[in-house]
Motif scaffolding. Structure first.
Motif, short mmCIF file in Angstrom:
data_model
loop_
_atom_site.label_atom_id
_atom_site.label_comp_id
_atom_site.label_asym_id
_atom_site.label_seq_id
_atom_site.Cartn_x
_atom_site.Cartn_y
_atom_site.Cartn_z
N VAL A 58 3.63 0.77 -1.57
CA VAL A 58 4.25 2.09 -1.47
C VAL A 58 3.62 2.88 -0.34
O VAL A 58 4.33 3.53 0.46
CB VAL A 58 4.13 2.85 -2.81
CG1 VAL A 58 4.54 4.31 -2.65
CG2 VAL A 58 4.99 2.18 -3.87
N TRP A 59 2.31 2.86 -0.24
CA TRP A 59 1.62 3.58 0.83
C TRP A 59 2.00 3.03 2.20
O TRP A 59 2.26 3.80 3.13
CB TRP A 59 0.11 3.48 0.64
CG TRP A 59 -0.68 4.15 1.73
CD1 TRP A 59 -0.98 5.46 1.84
CD2 TRP A 59 -1.23 3.50 2.89
NE1 TRP A 59 -1.70 5.69 3.00
CE2 TRP A 59 -1.86 4.51 3.66
CE3 TRP A 59 -1.25 2.18 3.34
CZ2 TRP A 59 -2.51 4.22 4.85
CZ3 TRP A 59 -1.90 1.90 4.53
CH2 TRP A 59 -2.52 2.91 5.27
N LEU A 60 2.05 1.70 2.34
CA LEU A 60 2.41 1.10 3.61
C LEU A 60 3.84 1.47 4.00
O LEU A 60 4.12 1.83 5.16
CB LEU A 60 2.26 -0.41 3.53
CG LEU A 60 2.61 -1.21 4.80
CD1 LEU A 60 1.70 -0.79 5.95
CD2 LEU A 60 2.50 -2.71 4.54
N GLY A 61 4.75 1.40 3.02
CA GLY A 61 6.14 1.79 3.30
C GLY A 61 6.26 3.26 3.68
O GLY A 61 7.05 3.62 4.56
N PHE A 62 5.45 4.09 3.01
CA PHE A 62 5.49 5.52 3.33
C PHE A 62 5.00 5.78 4.76
O PHE A 62 5.58 6.60 5.48
CB PHE A 62 4.63 6.29 2.33
CG PHE A 62 4.51 7.76 2.63
CD1 PHE A 62 5.56 8.62 2.36
CD2 PHE A 62 3.35 8.28 3.20
CE1 PHE A 62 5.46 9.97 2.65
CE2 PHE A 62 3.24 9.62 3.49
CZ PHE A 62 4.30 10.47 3.20
N MET A 63 3.95 5.09 5.19
CA MET A 63 3.44 5.28 6.54
C MET A 63 4.47 4.83 7.58
O MET A 63 4.68 5.50 8.59
CB MET A 63 2.13 4.50 6.73
CG MET A 63 0.99 4.98 5.84
SD MET A 63 0.61 6.74 6.07
CE MET A 63 0.06 6.75 7.76
#
Length: 360
Positions: free
Chosen positions: A117-122
């Motif tokens: 989720v964090w990677l996709g958000f970035m």
């Protein structure tokens, strides 16, 4: 003294360039045309900063509506991704919450899910930032010519140029990560020094940090015009990077100085909003030893949320939104100024401003 280059007569009979004789005296040249937010002539710092503010004021709807819609969509996608990650790992959350039941088998799926989720958000943030830069450049294109900028036309034009701007933004992000990585290594070296009394790591990392910081600043300014070139010239990523290097050459310090001035303006506006809120923030509740810990934590939450928190979040969103629009506008105006000075773009802009606006 007249033989020294640059000190001799300028024009007929010693008149400066552009001046004319009217029979009674020398007449200064007419001011450059200004069909839009800037005069169509080489720009000073006041024209660049003022032009950015004028564009934000006159074209607030396409600029801020596009940026707010993009960031609002990003927030919805991020929240939905977080909820899906929680639903997918809900059983593992329950297992971890039990006292003494923490295990790697339960922690690993949670870390993987929220790491994705964090990677996709970035990545989504980079896409949205690239879209906003393209929207600012597309709006400025019409603002310089004094034309209307419909929201729909700006939205379509910005999305069409987002892939190219995104590729450039990824490179600039890598450049910015160089000093961040060097600072992280410096911090780890300081911890190692405190634990082992060995100065070898910090002796190796500190020169690396001192070299990386100016190198990253030089590269970032050198490629600063690439997003504007990708959006306004419909250039590919590598062509836009080469265009930026060509335009910045000979004006690196000027580009750096005006960009730094724009950044300081953003910081000043942000502090002017945040500092009064910090002074007006409610104080923490008094601790009563007889109250349970849950009551104390609940009082802490109540003191930090409510009207004060809502105003803080709203103000942070508005200042951040203004910053994400203001800084790309300044960079795009610097890009136009360099093209006016090096490529006589002012003549092309004058002809374009006199022509009828194309039908969107």
């Amino acid at each position: 003294m007249s033989d020294i280059p640059g000190w001799g007569p300028h024009g007929p009979y010693g008149a400066p360039p552009g001046w004319s004789w009217n029979g009674y005296g020398w007449t200064p040249p007419p001011p450059p045309p200004k069909p839009g937010v800037i005069p169509l002539a080489p720009l000073g710092a006041n024209h660049i900063i003022g032009g950015a503010f004028a564009t934000m004021r006159r074209y607030a709807k396409p600029l801020f509506a596009a940026a707010a819609a993009a960031y609002g969509l990003l927030a919805v996608v991020a929240a939905a991704s977080g909820v899906l990650a929680y639903v997918a790992t809900r059983e593992h959350f329950r297992a971890v919450a039990e006292p003494g039941a923490v295990s790697w088998d339960d922690s690993r799926p949670i870390l993987i899910a929220f790491g994705l989720v964090w990677l996709g958000f970035m990545l989504a943030t980079l896409v949205v930032n690239s879209f906003v830069q393209a929207a600012c450049a597309a709006t400025l294109h019409e603002a310089v010519l004094g034309r209307p900028a419909p929201f729909g036309a700006i939205w379509r034009r910005a999305w069409s140029r987002t892939p190219s701007v995104l590729a450039v933004t990824l490179l600039l992000s890598i450049v910015l990560m160089l000093p961040v990585a060097a600072f992280a290594l410096l911090f780890l070296s300081l911890l190692f020094l405190m634990m082992t009394q060995s100065i070898i790591p910090i002796g190796l990392v500190l020169p690396l940090f001192l070299v990386t910081l100016p190198l990253a600043a030089w590269l970032y300014v050198l490629f600063a015009f690439a997003p504007a070139a990708a959006a306004l010239e419909t250039a590919g990523p590598f062509t836009a990077l080469r265009r930026s290097v060509s335009l910045v050459r000979g004006a690196w310090w000027r580009t750096f100085g005006i960009s730094l001035l724009a950044g300081l303006i953003v910081v000043g506006v942000s502090l002017a909003f945040r500092l009064p809120l910090q002074f007006a923030a409610p104080g923490p509740p008094q601790v009563d030893p007889d109250d349970p810990m849950s009551t104390y934590l609940l009082d802490q939450l109540r003191s930090q949320f409510g009207l004060y928190a809502a105003l803080g979040l709203l103000g942070s969103f508005l200042t951040q939104l203004a910053a994400t629009v203001f800084l790309p506008l300044v960079t795009a105006l610097l890009y136009l100024d360099r093209r006016i000075r090096k490529e006589n773009l002012a003549h092309t802009l004058r002809e374009a401003s006199a022509a009828p606006a194309p039908v969107p």
